[in-house]
Design a protein around this motif. Sequence first.
Motif, short mmCIF file in Angstrom:
data_model
loop_
_atom_site.label_atom_id
_atom_site.label_comp_id
_atom_site.label_asym_id
_atom_site.label_seq_id
_atom_site.Cartn_x
_atom_site.Cartn_y
_atom_site.Cartn_z
N HIS A 83 52.00 36.26 39.22
CA HIS A 83 50.93 37.16 38.76
C HIS A 83 49.58 36.51 38.99
O HIS A 83 49.43 35.30 38.83
N THR A 84 48.60 37.32 39.37
CA THR A 84 47.22 36.83 39.41
C THR A 84 46.31 37.79 38.68
O THR A 84 46.44 39.02 38.80
N ASP A 85 45.43 37.23 37.87
CA ASP A 85 44.41 37.98 37.15
C ASP A 85 43.27 38.25 38.14
O ASP A 85 42.53 37.35 38.51
N GLY A 86 43.17 39.51 38.58
CA GLY A 86 42.17 39.87 39.59
C GLY A 86 40.95 40.57 39.02
O GLY A 86 40.26 41.28 39.76
N VAL A 87 40.68 40.38 37.74
CA VAL A 87 39.59 41.11 37.09
C VAL A 87 38.24 40.86 37.78
O VAL A 87 37.45 41.79 37.96
N GLN A 88 37.97 39.62 38.18
CA GLN A 88 36.68 39.33 38.82
C GLN A 88 36.68 39.62 40.31
O GLN A 88 35.64 39.94 40.89
N SER A 89 37.81 39.54 40.96
CA SER A 89 37.85 39.72 42.42
C SER A 89 37.96 41.18 42.83
O SER A 89 37.41 41.59 43.87
N PHE A 90 38.64 42.00 42.03
CA PHE A 90 38.92 43.38 42.40
C PHE A 90 37.63 44.16 42.65
O PHE A 90 36.73 44.17 41.83
N GLY A 91 37.56 44.82 43.81
CA GLY A 91 36.40 45.63 44.15
C GLY A 91 35.22 44.86 44.69
O GLY A 91 34.20 45.45 45.04
N ILE B 46 44.77 32.64 37.90
CA ILE B 46 43.62 33.52 38.09
C ILE B 46 43.17 33.51 39.55
O ILE B 46 43.23 32.48 40.22
N HIS B 47 42.74 34.68 40.06
CA HIS B 47 42.31 34.78 41.45
C HIS B 47 40.90 34.19 41.62
O HIS B 47 40.72 33.21 42.34
N VAL B 48 39.91 34.80 40.96
CA VAL B 48 38.55 34.26 40.95
C VAL B 48 38.22 33.89 39.51
O VAL B 48 38.31 34.72 38.61
N ASN B 49 37.82 32.63 39.31
CA ASN B 49 37.53 32.20 37.96
C ASN B 49 36.30 32.89 37.40
O ASN B 49 35.25 32.94 38.05
#
Length: 384
Positions: free
Chosen positions: A175-183, A149-152
């Motif tokens: 792969h990185t989960d960028g759901v919290q970091s994106f934008g 994950i990128h940002v927890n």
Amino acid sequence: MKNIYLDNAATTPTDPRVVEKMLPYLNEYFGNPSSIHSYGRKARVAVEEAREVIAEFINCKAGEIYFTSSGTEANNFVLFGIAKTELIESGRKSVITSLSEHHSVLETCDKLADEGFTIHRAAVDKNTSVPPRNITELIDNDTSLISVIHVNNETGIINNIEELSAQKPLDIFLHTDGVQSFGKIKTDVNQLGVDAFTASAHKIRGPKGVGFAYVKSGTPLSPLIFGGAQERNRRGGTENVPAIVGFAEAVKIASKEMHNNYEYVKSLQKRFLEGLSSLNDNSFIINGEPHKFPYITSITLLSGYYNNDIEAILMYLDINRIAVSSGAACTSGALKPSHVLLNSGMKYEDAAGTIRFSLGATNTPEEIDYTLDILKILLRKFRK
């Protein structure tokens, strides 16, 4: 004082500018983008323009963007798609992730394990970050994919994806989960050095029901959803055109406002942290330090000082018009302590007293001050 929303890591209020852009595609521009007539072509143009907007934002090619229904689906799509295809193509069946991932990654890995894949879960440190060495020491000749994950989403800690990318072998996909970091912070996929990146619209004031997966050209990938040739034969199903248009508009707004939003939210978090410091007699801790991501602040009330009934704590805040979360998923109606904090070494009784405050650009200094006033009362109310 009006109701105060401090749960932006769960979802954000949709920007009115986003809604305005979506409305025509719910009314007059209703065509199926797979249709060849003018109605369909209008919808197709909108989808492809949105793909270009998102691709430019993360510095990739438009053809490397795949629209999904959510960040969760995007994570499933990437993990299943890469792991299973790589098993067929190279025979490798080992996947590395961490103990601090979102459930959409952890449970996908559990499913892969059920299907015969070897899953290694790297330990996290006391601040809930994933040191790259904890990942690289698990790599072997059978490793095909790493997902970190990128940002927890629970503590706001930023993992060093660039360093991990530099240290891993070139033939292992990242792969990185960028759901919290994106934008919210810069997410240049080339700078991060990833082969796959996933995100969701509703975390950046876009609509719910749409996300995307970036998958670098040449990365092995098979479909998760079958039954149509959409998304270049890799994701069946008619595209959610209004939501995709709304997502693109949210990204356009973020590209203009991200820096100012970051600095503004950083000032709010600074105000909040200073207020917390004045209330703290070492009876609670602030998770995920140092705070480099201003959007999430997680605190844990220590069980030696407080009666840690998190449901009662959240209800008390809600009664006082403050919406927050525990930072953990609600399963079968029961709030459970954060797996992220438990895996960082925190005691169950302490983790059960965790409150996640997630800020956004729509919050105000007055809301922060009011929240601190209510917290001061809460700390007395739940004190042993």
